[in-house]
Design a protein around this motif. Structure first.
Motif, PDB file in Angstrom:
ATOM      1  N   PRO A  53       0.835  -1.207   0.000  1.00  0.00           N
ATOM      2  CA  PRO A  53       0.000   0.000   0.000  1.00  0.00           C
ATOM      3  C   PRO A  53       0.866   1.253   0.000  1.00  0.00           C
ATOM      4  O   PRO A  53       1.944   1.272   0.607  1.00  0.00           O
ATOM      5  CB  PRO A  53      -0.774  -0.090   1.324  1.00  0.00           C
ATOM      6  N   ALA A  54       0.394   2.309  -0.676  1.00  0.00           N
ATOM      7  CA  ALA A  54       1.076   3.598  -0.591  1.00  0.00           C
ATOM      8  C   ALA A  54       0.769   4.254   0.748  1.00  0.00           C
ATOM      9  O   ALA A  54       1.608   4.941   1.334  1.00  0.00           O
ATOM     10  CB  ALA A  54       0.607   4.502  -1.733  1.00  0.00           C
ATOM     11  N   VAL A  55      -0.441   4.024   1.225  1.00  0.00           N
ATOM     12  CA  VAL A  55      -0.876   4.703   2.433  1.00  0.00           C
ATOM     13  C   VAL A  55      -2.043   3.913   3.026  1.00  0.00           C
ATOM     14  O   VAL A  55      -2.781   3.239   2.306  1.00  0.00           O
ATOM     15  CB  VAL A  55      -1.278   6.170   2.097  1.00  0.00           C
ATOM     16  N   VAL A  56      -2.160   3.993   4.335  1.00  0.00           N
ATOM     17  CA  VAL A  56      -3.307   3.401   5.027  1.00  0.00           C
ATOM     18  C   VAL A  56      -4.087   4.537   5.687  1.00  0.00           C
ATOM     19  O   VAL A  56      -3.488   5.371   6.373  1.00  0.00           O
ATOM     20  CB  VAL A  56      -2.848   2.392   6.108  1.00  0.00           C
ATOM     21  N   VAL A  57      -5.396   4.583   5.433  1.00  0.00           N
ATOM     22  CA  VAL A  57      -6.211   5.615   6.087  1.00  0.00           C
ATOM     23  C   VAL A  57      -7.225   4.960   7.009  1.00  0.00           C
ATOM     24  O   VAL A  57      -7.735   3.870   6.724  1.00  0.00           O
ATOM     25  CB  VAL A  57      -6.942   6.526   5.062  1.00  0.00           C
ATOM     26  N   LEU A  58      -7.489   5.643   8.126  1.00  0.00           N
ATOM     27  CA  LEU A  58      -8.383   5.098   9.150  1.00  0.00           C
ATOM     28  C   LEU A  58      -9.444   6.138   9.505  1.00  0.00           C
ATOM     29  O   LEU A  58      -9.395   6.760  10.571  1.00  0.00           O
ATOM     30  CB  LEU A  58      -7.565   4.730  10.397  1.00  0.00           C
ATOM     31  N   ARG A  76      -6.739   8.788  -9.555  1.00  0.00           N
ATOM     32  CA  ARG A  76      -6.769   7.439 -10.158  1.00  0.00           C
ATOM     33  C   ARG A  76      -5.948   6.429  -9.340  1.00  0.00           C
ATOM     34  O   ARG A  76      -5.168   5.644  -9.890  1.00  0.00           O
ATOM     35  CB  ARG A  76      -6.237   7.448 -11.589  1.00  0.00           C
ATOM     36  N   VAL A  77      -6.112   6.483  -8.030  1.00  0.00           N
ATOM     37  CA  VAL A  77      -5.382   5.568  -7.147  1.00  0.00           C
ATOM     38  C   VAL A  77      -6.322   4.470  -6.668  1.00  0.00           C
ATOM     39  O   VAL A  77      -7.439   4.760  -6.241  1.00  0.00           O
ATOM     40  CB  VAL A  77      -4.812   6.334  -5.927  1.00  0.00           C
ATOM     41  N   PRO A  78      -5.907   3.221  -6.723  1.00  0.00           N
ATOM     42  CA  PRO A  78      -6.760   2.130  -6.248  1.00  0.00           C
ATOM     43  C   PRO A  78      -7.056   2.237  -4.748  1.00  0.00           C
ATOM     44  O   PRO A  78      -6.204   2.706  -3.984  1.00  0.00           O
ATOM     45  CB  PRO A  78      -5.948   0.857  -6.527  1.00  0.00           C
ATOM     46  N   VAL A  79      -8.245   1.780  -4.362  1.00  0.00           N
ATOM     47  CA  VAL A  79      -8.665   1.774  -2.959  1.00  0.00           C
ATOM     48  C   VAL A  79      -9.032   0.349  -2.557  1.00  0.00           C
ATOM     49  O   VAL A  79      -9.865  -0.280  -3.206  1.00  0.00           O
ATOM     50  CB  VAL A  79      -9.901   2.681  -2.750  1.00  0.00           C
ATOM     51  N   VAL A  80      -8.404  -0.137  -1.498  1.00  0.00           N
ATOM     52  CA  VAL A  80      -8.728  -1.470  -0.983  1.00  0.00           C
ATOM     53  C   VAL A  80      -9.345  -1.299   0.406  1.00  0.00           C
ATOM     54  O   VAL A  80      -8.657  -0.904   1.350  1.00  0.00           O
ATOM     55  CB  VAL A  80      -7.478  -2.371  -0.915  1.00  0.00           C
ATOM     56  N   ALA A  81     -10.644  -1.569   0.498  1.00  0.00           N
ATOM     57  CA  ALA A  81     -11.324  -1.457   1.798  1.00  0.00           C
ATOM     58  C   ALA A  81     -11.004  -2.684   2.640  1.00  0.00           C
ATOM     59  O   ALA A  81     -10.930  -3.799   2.126  1.00  0.00           O
ATOM     60  CB  ALA A  81     -12.832  -1.341   1.584  1.00  0.00           C
ATOM     61  N   GLN A  82     -10.814  -2.448   3.934  1.00  0.00           N
ATOM     62  CA  GLN A  82     -10.495  -3.558   4.841  1.00  0.00           C
ATOM     63  C   GLN A  82     -11.289  -3.461   6.130  1.00  0.00           C
ATOM     64  O   GLN A  82     -11.563  -2.373   6.623  1.00  0.00           O
ATOM     65  CB  GLN A  82      -9.001  -3.529   5.206  1.00  0.00           C
ATOM     66  N   GLY A  83     -11.638  -4.622   6.666  1.00  0.00           N
ATOM     67  CA  GLY A  83     -12.155  -4.696   8.027  1.00  0.00           C
ATOM     68  C   GLY A  83     -11.039  -5.236   8.904  1.00  0.00           C
ATOM     69  O   GLY A  83      -9.947  -4.668   8.954  1.00  0.00           O
ATOM     70  N   ALA A  84     -11.306  -6.380   9.553  1.00  0.00           N
ATOM     71  CA  ALA A  84     -10.304  -6.952  10.459  1.00  0.00           C
ATOM     72  C   ALA A  84      -9.316  -7.863   9.731  1.00  0.00           C
ATOM     73  O   ALA A  84      -8.439  -8.437  10.346  1.00  0.00           O
ATOM     74  CB  ALA A  84     -11.002  -7.721  11.567  1.00  0.00           C
ATOM     75  N   ARG A  85      -9.453  -7.981   8.401  1.00  0.00           N
ATOM     76  CA  ARG A  85      -8.571  -8.819   7.589  1.00  0.00           C
ATOM     77  C   ARG A  85      -8.519 -10.277   8.078  1.00  0.00           C
ATOM     78  O   ARG A  85      -7.464 -10.888   8.147  1.00  0.00           O
ATOM     79  CB  ARG A  85      -7.167  -8.210   7.532  1.00  0.00           C
ATOM     80  N   ILE A  99      -4.440   2.909  -1.790  1.00  0.00           N
ATOM     81  CA  ILE A  99      -4.878   3.391  -0.486  1.00  0.00           C
ATOM     82  C   ILE A  99      -5.566   2.224   0.201  1.00  0.00           C
ATOM     83  O   ILE A  99      -6.555   1.705  -0.317  1.00  0.00           O
ATOM     84  CB  ILE A  99      -5.904   4.541  -0.620  1.00  0.00           C
ATOM     85  N   VAL A 100      -5.051   1.795   1.345  1.00  0.00           N
ATOM     86  CA  VAL A 100      -5.817   0.854   2.160  1.00  0.00           C
ATOM     87  C   VAL A 100      -6.786   1.676   3.007  1.00  0.00           C
ATOM     88  O   VAL A 100      -6.362   2.584   3.731  1.00  0.00           O
ATOM     89  CB  VAL A 100      -4.895  -0.006   3.053  1.00  0.00           C
TER      90      VAL A 100
END
Lengths: 468, 468
Positions: A53-58, A76-85, A99-100
């Protein structure tokens, strides 16, 4: 956890991305330290490919999520949504430079209504926390994935997850009444309802359930609840063959019984659990069936079910006398995956679901496949649903064994399809089963699914590379 | 019914259409006599606008349906799929020059499996025929719209219909596991599964449920079944005010009860039923509540529920002693709509569903609206679901009364939305509630729904002018 305002990658693009994110998010919600961001790279399917990831946002608010998506669209940056993985298919794995978007801090339960039997929650609420909170109002939220103590409702919705109680209470999808979703361009859309029924327009709510973050980001969910059932009572039945246990499952379901749990452990799994925990399960056991009822008179229901097990050839049938004994019987089931993991260090968990009348054929086939590839493959199954988890045990450090593991894993999916089943009953597609999704749904299905994806995500920035 | 190979409209386009249809359909399956085709123009919402079909086709096979859709695509002719035309929103109404595609002859039950608890059916199977057929295997297909003796499974799927038992067993959508769908261009697509669980890709199955024939034509469905429950026992409770009856509903649901039916009839409805059938319901009744349990001990469950009714102020509480008495109590409910229809000759049936905690507010509001527009509006409700059918009685020959009827109908939907509800709990949008769908789901929702429609129906030939 290290927080940083300074982008780790010095490149202009990275700086631009981080600066723009920081325009709408507090500094502590934007993580760029590579050691930290790397820890968000993948879910529990650690052997699946994952990028950096380039960056993780919370974020903590809907507006912050909208800001993240607007920024992602602009750049145009990909976004990967996450919960508890806690996912098992790599569905939440990062892609390079993405972006996570971790929703774990949006963890408020906004409303619980016993009259309307609904809860309104943010996506980061932990499944077990919700279950306990509604329990205080005499209600239950049935979907109970094995990871329920850590997994989030948002993740459950993203993967359309199941659990042990599905055989009576159904899966996550059946409890999602309405959603607030942030679209790829940052706009907010509401779907569904907060009423018991509702059919206004296309059912976009269900389209998002199981979409693995590829169509939008769920920021609020209206969930249906049920009255809390009486305490369950469990029975264990031991069989001299898997076929006999599967026969018992068929007799139970054809007999009109509605157990709240009906699980199967094969010989390999029983032995692995014995090895791990010395539970003293008889080593002669070829298959163990666990059943529960949470009815008004569970003992009577268990007695009827036990009789069917005996008719199908069960050796020992052990009904629990009380809740404590019941939990003890279930402990073996809970230890199944850790026990199989201990066999060779790593596991690859299949999730094939077949019509329950074909359960015996699947288990027999898995045994054949294990022999062919010289591997240990244990089967634990939500038998009442025909949903099996053939668990391939392998040493990830051994390339040949890893290759054989993957091949056997795939061959089990092929067998599942051959038996009229699906490649995934509750874990989702992620990256692990991408090629197989196309085999299951066919070219027309894939074409239409891709076209639907295009509607919601025209730039292809939402969790790219997953599903298809 | 008159069959004809000769196109009724002599125009070249009509001839071309009929000829091309006849290339893939037997002559007896292609109807062009205008007297005959006119009889297929509309569903039960006879006051909704309906066009004149160019032709009615009655295929018996999937291939024939594919031929119809290929022809429609080639000639850009609209296609309106129909079941038994018992819908209440004009969703199956013809558009001018369309092909009416009646699925009533595709009425085979292809499979019933007690072990897998599924049935595989063609769309023209009548709901009650399926219920009886699976009943012979000890199974039930719960969704039970009032029109169940005539309505078809395909129509139930198209409108996502409900029924009396939803409060315990849920709606049609929850029983549709997989579909075969002929797309607008004639291609065949399979969605979903025949297993108890399955999450492979987006849930297109649910997208088709309730899509009112606007995304594709269902030609085969895999339906989930349940074990046949014990025979139900019914209770009637009479209240001196609608508010007290709604209070009882809230107490019942908050108390964790799971009745298999929980219906409400308001004063207007009770009197209309008395007028029609001289059932001798007490004229002092302001609201009648009917409840049923199909549990192991329904008498005990009814006693507990009856006590809650009394606590909420019920005057008389009458539990049935047996099945015959139960059916008698339900007869009043069944006569509600015919009775209200008899009041002024025509009815317009709202389908507003509100959170059940707001049921009392809705009924009070409907009474106010009836007064404002000087109309008789009776309310029958699936009270346990908060799903109400305020039924506007009017004389369709009186333009002023018809206008007031429509205005009051709309005002009830506005009230439903204000109370956090939906404009349609189970009847669908059709042409009757088109403008209101947009109000409920908002501009972003409409935009995304239209875009989804565009994916499946790029030429706009599938049931145009419905939904939005």
């Amino acid at each position: 956890m290290i927080m940083s305002r300074i982008p780790a990658a010095p490149g202009e693009a990275q700086g631009n991305l981080t600066d723009r994110l920081l325009a709408g998010l507090p500094a502590e919600a934007v993580l760029t330290d590579p050691d930290v961001t790397a820890s968000y790279a993948h879910d529990m399917a650690s052997f699946c490919p994952a990028g950096s990831p380039a960056v993780v946002v919370l974020p903590r608010t809907v507006e912050q999520v909208q800001h993240v998506l607007r920024t992602a669209t602009a750049l145009r940056v990909p976004v990967v949504a996450q919960g508890a993985r806690t996912g098992l298919s790599g569905g939440a794995n990062a892609t390079d430079g993405c972006i996570v978007l971790s929703l774990t801090r949006m963890d408020r339960i906004l409303e619980i209504s016993p009259v309307d039997r609904i809860a309104v929650v943010e996506p980061g609420v932990v499944n077990a926390d919700l279950a306990r909170a509604v329990g205080e109002h005499g209600l239950s939220y049935p979907p109970d994935p094995s990871s329920w103590e850590t997994c989030t409702i948002g993740g459950n919705i993203g993967t359309a997850s199941g659990g042990l109680c599905c055989v009576k209470y159904g899966v996550t999808a059946e409890y999602v009444l309405g959603l607030d979703v942030v679209l790829a361009d940052g706009r907010l859309m509401s779907t569904g309802r907060r009423t018991a029924k509702g059919v206004a327009g296309y059912d976009l709510t269900r389209l998002f359930v199981g979409s693995e973050g590829s169509l939008g980001v769920v920021v609020r969910a209206v969930l249906g609840l049920r009255p809390k059932p009486p305490r369950r009572l469990v029975l264990a039945a031991e069989f001299a063959s898997a076929a006999a246990a599967c026969d018992a499952v068929c007799r139970i379901m054809a007999g009109g019984h509605v157990p709240s749990l009906l699980e199967l452990m094969d010989r390999t799994t029983v032995r692995a659990v014995n090895d791990l925990a010395r539970m003293g399960l008889p080593e002669s056991t070829e298959a163990l069936l666990l059943a529960a009822f949470d009815t008004a008179d569970p003992a009577a229901d268990l007695a009827a079910l036990g009789a069917l097990c005996e008719a199908a050839g069960a050796g020992q049938v052990v009904p629990a006398d009380d809740a404590a004994e019941s939990e003890l019987l279930l402990e073996a089931r809970r230890l199944s995956l850790p026990a199989l993991e201990a066999v060779r260090g790593t596991t690859m968990i299949d999730d094939v679901c077949v019509p329950r009348s074909r359960l015996g054929d699947l288990i027999e086939g898995v045994e054949r496949i294990a022999g062919k590839y010289r591997l240990t493959i244990g089967v634990v199954a939500h038998a009442g649903d025909g949903n099996t988890h053939p668990t391939v045990c392998f040493d990830a450090a051994d390339p040949d064994e890893s290759r054989r593991a993957r091949e056997s894993f795939d061959e089990i999916m092929a067998l599942g399809l051959e038996l009229g089943g699906t490649i995934t009953g509750e874990h989702g597609v992620g990256v692990l089963k991408k090629e197989w999704l196309a085999r299951e749904i066919g070219p027309v299905g894939v074409e239409m699914q891709r076209a639907v994806k295009q509607v919601f995500d025209p730039l292809g920035i939402l969790n790219p590379g997953k599903l298809f």
